[in-house]
Design an enzyme around this catalytic site. Sequence first.
Site, mmCIF file in Angstrom:
data_model
loop_
_atom_site.group_PDB
_atom_site.id
_atom_site.type_symbol
_atom_site.label_atom_id
_atom_site.label_comp_id
_atom_site.label_asym_id
_atom_site.label_seq_id
_atom_site.Cartn_x
_atom_site.Cartn_y
_atom_site.Cartn_z
ATOM 1 N N VAL A 54 9.013 -11.577 20.478
ATOM 2 C CA VAL A 54 7.935 -10.666 20.109
ATOM 3 C C VAL A 54 6.803 -11.504 19.534
ATOM 4 O O VAL A 54 7.037 -12.395 18.704
ATOM 5 C CB VAL A 54 8.412 -9.630 19.058
ATOM 6 C CG1 VAL A 54 7.257 -8.728 18.655
ATOM 7 C CG2 VAL A 54 9.573 -8.802 19.602
ATOM 8 N N GLY A 55 5.567 -11.236 19.984
ATOM 9 C CA GLY A 55 4.424 -11.981 19.482
ATOM 10 C C GLY A 55 3.206 -11.100 19.377
ATOM 11 O O GLY A 55 3.270 -9.873 19.581
ATOM 12 N N PHE A 101 0.776 -10.917 21.328
ATOM 13 C CA PHE A 101 0.416 -10.360 22.623
ATOM 14 C C PHE A 101 1.243 -9.126 22.941
ATOM 15 O O PHE A 101 0.743 -8.146 23.489
ATOM 16 C CB PHE A 101 0.641 -11.439 23.694
ATOM 17 C CG PHE A 101 0.183 -11.057 25.071
ATOM 18 C CD1 PHE A 101 0.992 -10.320 25.922
ATOM 19 C CD2 PHE A 101 -1.061 -11.451 25.527
ATOM 20 C CE1 PHE A 101 0.568 -9.971 27.192
ATOM 21 C CE2 PHE A 101 -1.489 -11.111 26.792
ATOM 22 C CZ PHE A 101 -0.671 -10.374 27.637
ATOM 23 N N LYS A 108 5.945 -11.451 29.884
ATOM 24 C CA LYS A 108 5.197 -11.118 28.665
ATOM 25 C C LYS A 108 4.261 -9.949 28.966
ATOM 26 O O LYS A 108 3.386 -10.054 29.822
ATOM 27 C CB LYS A 108 4.410 -12.336 28.174
ATOM 28 C CG LYS A 108 3.756 -12.127 26.817
ATOM 29 C CD LYS A 108 3.361 -13.448 26.156
ATOM 30 C CE LYS A 108 2.216 -14.132 26.849
ATOM 31 N NZ LYS A 108 1.715 -15.293 26.076
ATOM 32 N N ASP A 163 -4.139 -22.853 19.223
ATOM 33 C CA ASP A 163 -3.084 -22.069 18.577
ATOM 34 C C ASP A 163 -1.762 -22.834 18.621
ATOM 35 O O ASP A 163 -0.715 -22.296 18.988
ATOM 36 C CB ASP A 163 -2.946 -20.709 19.261
ATOM 37 C CG ASP A 163 -2.203 -19.700 18.373
ATOM 38 O OD1 ASP A 163 -2.093 -19.942 17.162
ATOM 39 O OD2 ASP A 163 -1.749 -18.671 18.901
#
Length: 811
Positions: A500-501, A503, A521, A617
């Site tokens: 989970v991120g 995005f 994703k 990032d």
Amino acid sequence: MNNPISKHPIKTLTPLLLPLFLRMIAIHMAGALPPYVPSEQISLQCGSAGPKFVRDSRYWGGDIRSIFFPFEHQAARNNSVVKDSPLSSYSGQPPYSSARLSRFKFTYTFPLSAGPVFIRLYFYPASYAPNFNRSQALFSVQAGGFTLLHDFNASATADASASDTIYREFCLHTESGHNLNITFTPSNASPDAYAFINGIEILSMPPYLYYTSPQSRDGVTHVGSENTTRINNNTALEMVYRINIGGERWISSDQDTGMYRNWEEYSAPKEVYQSSRSKDTSTDMNVTIIDRYNLTWKFPVDSMFAYLVRLHFCEFDGDVTMPGYRVFNIYIDNQSAEKMADIIEWTGGNERPVYRDYVVFMSGNPAIPKKVNLFLELESDLLNGYWVAILNGLEMFKLSANRSLAGPSPDPPPIAPAKGTPSKPSTRSRTPLLATVVGVACGILGVSVLGFLVFRRRRKVKSTASDGSSSLPTHLCRYFSLAEFKAATQNFNQSFIVGVGGFGHVYKGHIDGGATPVAIKRLKPESSQGAHEFKTEIELLSQLRHRHLVSLIGYCTDKNEMILVYDYVARGTLADHLYQTDNPPLSWGQRLQICIGAARGLRYLHSDAQGTIIHRDVKSTNILLDEKWVAKVSDFGLSKVGTATMSKTHISTAVKGSFGYLDPEYYRRQQLTVKSDVYSFGVVLCEVLCARPAVVHATETRQMNLAEWTKSCHHDGELDQIIDPNMKGKIETECLNKYVEIAMSCIHDSGMERPSMNDVVRGLEFALQLHQNCGERNEDAFASVPGCTTNESVQCISETIFSEINDPNGR
């Protein structure tokens, strides 16, 4: 150690090639057998009437009044003409001393027996008075049913290579009962175009020197595939590089083994095995970049062709006598070609030459052929060997596609008019001027249309048609339908979520009938990231390929969805193995290897990609680990692309990134540089050392920045307070000193004081060597080793004992 011979058979010394290889290794021998003697040998000086002696013992016979006089395809008044070359250093020097030129097609015919041959074409693109200006030489060449050159711009090619002459070598297989025809055809692009040739050489070669023997069960290793490729008789080859690695001079054709091949500086036939590149060495060769423990070469080649890459090896170091002493990995086009290469294991001893062949396809945009960079990397496997990698010589051949070897001609360099001299049109012909004007107008129109289309695409990234077509070009990577992803994840079942991120969720799925595991994703509607990041990720990753970058497979924009699909990386993120995890702790050797891999990926983005790419990032959750613990940098949605030369030192942009990893200088000035990535990577190094997150929750009400905490402990000599307890007593003191030095230099407040990623890679590789010198081979059974860290020795580490990395500003 697994024997790689079983998978990739070694080319051994056949009786036919024995003279060739004996001459190559005739260094410590009293003598050698005679060189190879070709059965067919034609050396033709075009536009000449008589033979002339040349330095390499070859006689260049003229084509006038000889059996090789070319066939003219037009009436007598349109026949080709012959000219002596203009007065220069090439006057009187075959094969450049004269030329045959024509504005019409002409063909040379050579009666040959069946078998493979070298075809070498020699061009001296000068102005041959009075009617043949060098800039008008534009033509194609066909031979044996293959197109060797198409709309070949001779003058632009010579100017681009900074050479007065051009030499092209091809290999093809002639058939029994068929003459070999070589045809020169002026281009239709200009009425003033003409074809010319100075010299033609045809030489028979050993039957299976580059072609695959029909008796051989195995073909050539195809890089990036489990399959092999056979170089059959219906394939033509063009030599694009022949290099003596480590050699200090070029080897002329008369020093070759009867095949008269030229080996460029750095290359040779016999001498090729005397010298090798294996140390931290600087060079001004534009195709070579050398690192301390891995060697990397960059070769510009034409896209949309396959290439045969032949690597020559011979072990001459008397200290390397047993298998396992010198072990290294080979990567071609940033893909694994050979694991644990071991020359002694291949050959059985010293002074025994051997070569390995690989085929790699260089992709690109079929509509716009261009040069791309083929990277060759030899990576020392210091975990399994003791010596750095070596390479003695390299040959690279382009393989024909659709019976063609033709690539684009280079753009001619701009010519500035003399100061104060007004430009004026030529009085000899108005047609070229008109063609130029029309061409420029069409070019401006084309650029305008392209600009409009790019603008439209930027405005419509998120829009999709009801049939699932996307405004993103499908040639970048594979396009998937939403139905395919639903099938791969059982309609995005939560049990398939593996991450989970910001995005959205990442699902594990299987495509291609369940044969290929992938990571999917999916953007969540409330995500702070959106169409711009989605588009950036696709456009960047679809054009980048590197062992230490995550591989993008495709995307989907059906029904306003934004979904990306990648190669599945089995072991998750680096953070998953450092803290807040049930996974067993990583050994120090594993941590160093992972850091080196991630640093190499960032170095590629900063230095070796098409234009400077700043990731923006970098963090431990964006460093993925595959099944073999190879690090892969991921998540390029925030990345910024600079110019190829990065003439500007920074990019002015709004601050984006992750808290705890942000470069404080970037945050204050809103000026993004490659050193911003270096700072973020320094934070990752702190995480790896301390097994703590970038933002440490010290209490319920307080958060502490790990980078600042590490710097404070380092200043006060209190690193023992925060170093991972699992690592105490398992890191050699000098290795720890070097590692902390690198980390502290990366998180320096001033970007100018931080090292480049190239220096970071070098420093980490040196730290790995120090770790190996400590004697660790199996960390599970690792005991306290003399010279390794203890709590007391860690306490003594402070900033006062560290020196800055040399050249902190980078190269």
